[in-house]
Design a protein around this motif. Sequence first.
Motif, PDB file in Angstrom:
ATOM      1  N   GLY A   1       0.782  -1.231   0.000  1.00 54.41           N
ATOM      2  CA  GLY A   1       0.000   0.000   0.000  1.00 54.41           C
ATOM      3  C   GLY A   1       0.808   1.272   0.000  1.00 54.41           C
ATOM      4  N   ARG A   2       2.089   1.188   0.348  1.00 57.94           N
ATOM      5  CA  ARG A   2       2.923   2.410   0.459  1.00 57.94           C
ATOM      6  C   ARG A   2       2.904   3.164  -0.864  1.00 57.94           C
ATOM      7  N   GLY A   3       2.558   4.455  -0.805  1.00 49.19           N
ATOM      8  CA  GLY A   3       2.489   5.285  -2.010  1.00 49.19           C
ATOM      9  C   GLY A   3       1.102   5.355  -2.616  1.00 49.19           C
ATOM     10  N   MET A   4       0.182   4.548  -2.091  1.00 48.57           N
ATOM     11  CA  MET A   4      -1.191   4.557  -2.632  1.00 48.57           C
ATOM     12  C   MET A   4      -1.916   5.843  -2.233  1.00 48.57           C
ATOM     13  N   MET A   5      -2.675   6.428  -3.158  1.00 44.90           N
ATOM     14  CA  MET A   5      -3.488   7.597  -2.826  1.00 44.90           C
ATOM     15  C   MET A   5      -4.911   7.120  -2.551  1.00 44.90           C
ATOM     16  N   VAL A   6      -5.391   7.452  -1.347  1.00 44.65           N
ATOM     17  CA  VAL A   6      -6.731   7.025  -0.923  1.00 44.65           C
ATOM     18  C   VAL A   6      -7.691   8.197  -1.130  1.00 44.65           C
ATOM     19  N   LEU A   7      -8.838   7.948  -1.802  1.00 47.62           N
ATOM     20  CA  LEU A   7      -9.861   8.984  -1.977  1.00 47.62           C
ATOM     21  C   LEU A   7     -10.890   8.856  -0.868  1.00 47.62           C
ATOM     22  N   ASP A   8     -11.399  10.000  -0.398  1.00 45.58           N
ATOM     23  CA  ASP A   8     -12.341  10.006   0.729  1.00 45.58           C
ATOM     24  C   ASP A   8     -13.510  10.947   0.416  1.00 45.58           C
ATOM     25  N   PRO A   9     -14.364  10.585  -0.563  1.00 43.31           N
ATOM     26  CA  PRO A   9     -15.440  11.495  -1.010  1.00 43.31           C
ATOM     27  C   PRO A   9     -16.395  11.916   0.120  1.00 43.31           C
ATOM     28  N   ALA A  10     -16.548  11.037   1.134  1.00 45.18           N
ATOM     29  CA  ALA A  10     -17.475  11.404   2.228  1.00 45.18           C
ATOM     30  C   ALA A  10     -16.743  12.158   3.341  1.00 45.18           C
ATOM     31  N   ASN A  11     -15.427  12.358   3.114  1.00 36.60           N
ATOM     32  CA  ASN A  11     -14.574  13.056   4.095  1.00 36.60           C
ATOM     33  C   ASN A  11     -14.699  12.469   5.505  1.00 36.60           C
ATOM     34  N   ILE A  12     -14.568  11.148   5.565  1.00 32.86           N
ATOM     35  CA  ILE A  12     -14.561  10.449   6.871  1.00 32.86           C
ATOM     36  C   ILE A  12     -13.359  10.935   7.684  1.00 32.86           C
ATOM     37  N   MET A  13     -12.278  11.329   6.931  1.00 35.75           N
ATOM     38  CA  MET A  13     -11.052  11.773   7.611  1.00 35.75           C
ATOM     39  C   MET A  13     -11.180  13.202   8.141  1.00 35.75           C
TER      40      MET A  13
END
Length: 335
Positions: free
Chosen positions: A295-307
Motif C-alpha cells: 500500500g505504500r504510495g497509494m493515494m486514498v480517496l475520501d469522497p465522504a470526508n470520513i477523515m
Amino acid sequence: MSGVEGFHPSSMAHKMLIIDTDCGIDDALAIMVALAAPNVKVLGITCCFGNTDVDNVCQNVLRVLSVCEQTQIPVFKGSAGSLVGAVKPYKDHFGTDGLGDVLEDRNSDIWERQIPKEHAVHAMLRLVKENQGEVSLIALGPLTNLALAVRLDPTFPQKLKDLYIMGGNMEGMGNMTPCAEFNFRMDAESAYIVLEEYTCTTHIATWEFTCRNKLSWEVFDKLVNQDTSAARFMKKITSKCWAFSREFGISNRDVLFGQGFVPYDAFAVAACVDRSVITESLECAVRVEMQGELGRGMMVLDPANIMKKGHYVFVMKTCDLTKFSSMLTASLQLE
Ligand code: RIB
Ligand code: CA
C-alpha cells in the motif's frame, strides 16, 4: 508551433508555469505541449530523480528545449533521491537514460555547464515569490522538490495560483506495485506532505485516469510521423522503448486497460493550459499511505470526508480526447 511562433514577453502571457519533472519520454512530450501552448510562459523547469538519475533528467530537459528552440528557459537541478531511504531511480521505465537509450553525445559536461548553480527548490521559491499568485506549478515526477519547498517556506503553497500533478491513483490500482503509482511510490513521504500541506487549488491526473484515456497507436503514429524536427525527435526516443512497443505486454496497464498510447504527464500539462480538456473531476479529500509493503504510495480517496480533512483536491475523471489529441499534434509541429 503556434505558441512558440507567437511567443510574447511575459507581459502578454496569460499563464505562467513552472514544470517540475523527472524527464522521461512522456515528460518530454508534456513539456513540448506546454511550449506549444499559446499565451503560456514557462518560467523555469526544475528537475528531480525518478525515471532516471537527476543529472540525466537535467540533460534530457535541455535536449527537449534545444529541439524546441527554447533554450532561454532555465533548467534547475533538484533532488537526487527521496526524502527517506536511498531510493535508486527506476532504470527501466523509459530506458536507463530516460529517453529510450538512443541518443548519442551523452557527454555530460557539455550539458552540465548549462545548469545554473541555484538549487531547483530555491529557484522554485524565488520564481513564485517574484510572481506571487500568478504561477501554476505542474509536477510530473516524485514530489520531493515540492515537499522540500514547503519545508523551506510553509507559505509557499499560498503563493501559487494552482497545482497540477500527474501521479497517484484513484481506484486502488498502480504501475509500481499493484496499488501504487510510480511518482507517489518513489517518494511516499513527499507525496504525503504535498497532499496534506499544499492547500492551493490542486488538480490530479491519476494513473487510472490516464490509462482510461489512452490513445490508439494510429494516433501515435500520425503524431510522430509529422514532417517536423520535434516529431522526428519523439519518434527516435520512442523507437526502442518497451513502453511504446505494440506487443501485448504483461504490465498492469495492458492487462487492466488494454493496448494503447498513454502520455501520462501530458494530461496534467494539457489540463493546466486548457481547463476545458478535463470534462469532469471529482472534488474530494485524499491522503497518501506511507506504510505497508503493497500500500505504500497509494493515494486514498475520501469522497465522504470520513477523515474530516479541511482541503479537497480535484481528481480528474473524464477528458475531451479530441482536444487533447490536437494539443499533442500541435506540440510536435516545430519545423
Ligand atoms: O506513473 C507514471 C509517471 O511516472 C509519469 O510521470 C512517468 O514519467 C513517471 O514519472
Ligand atoms: Ca514523469
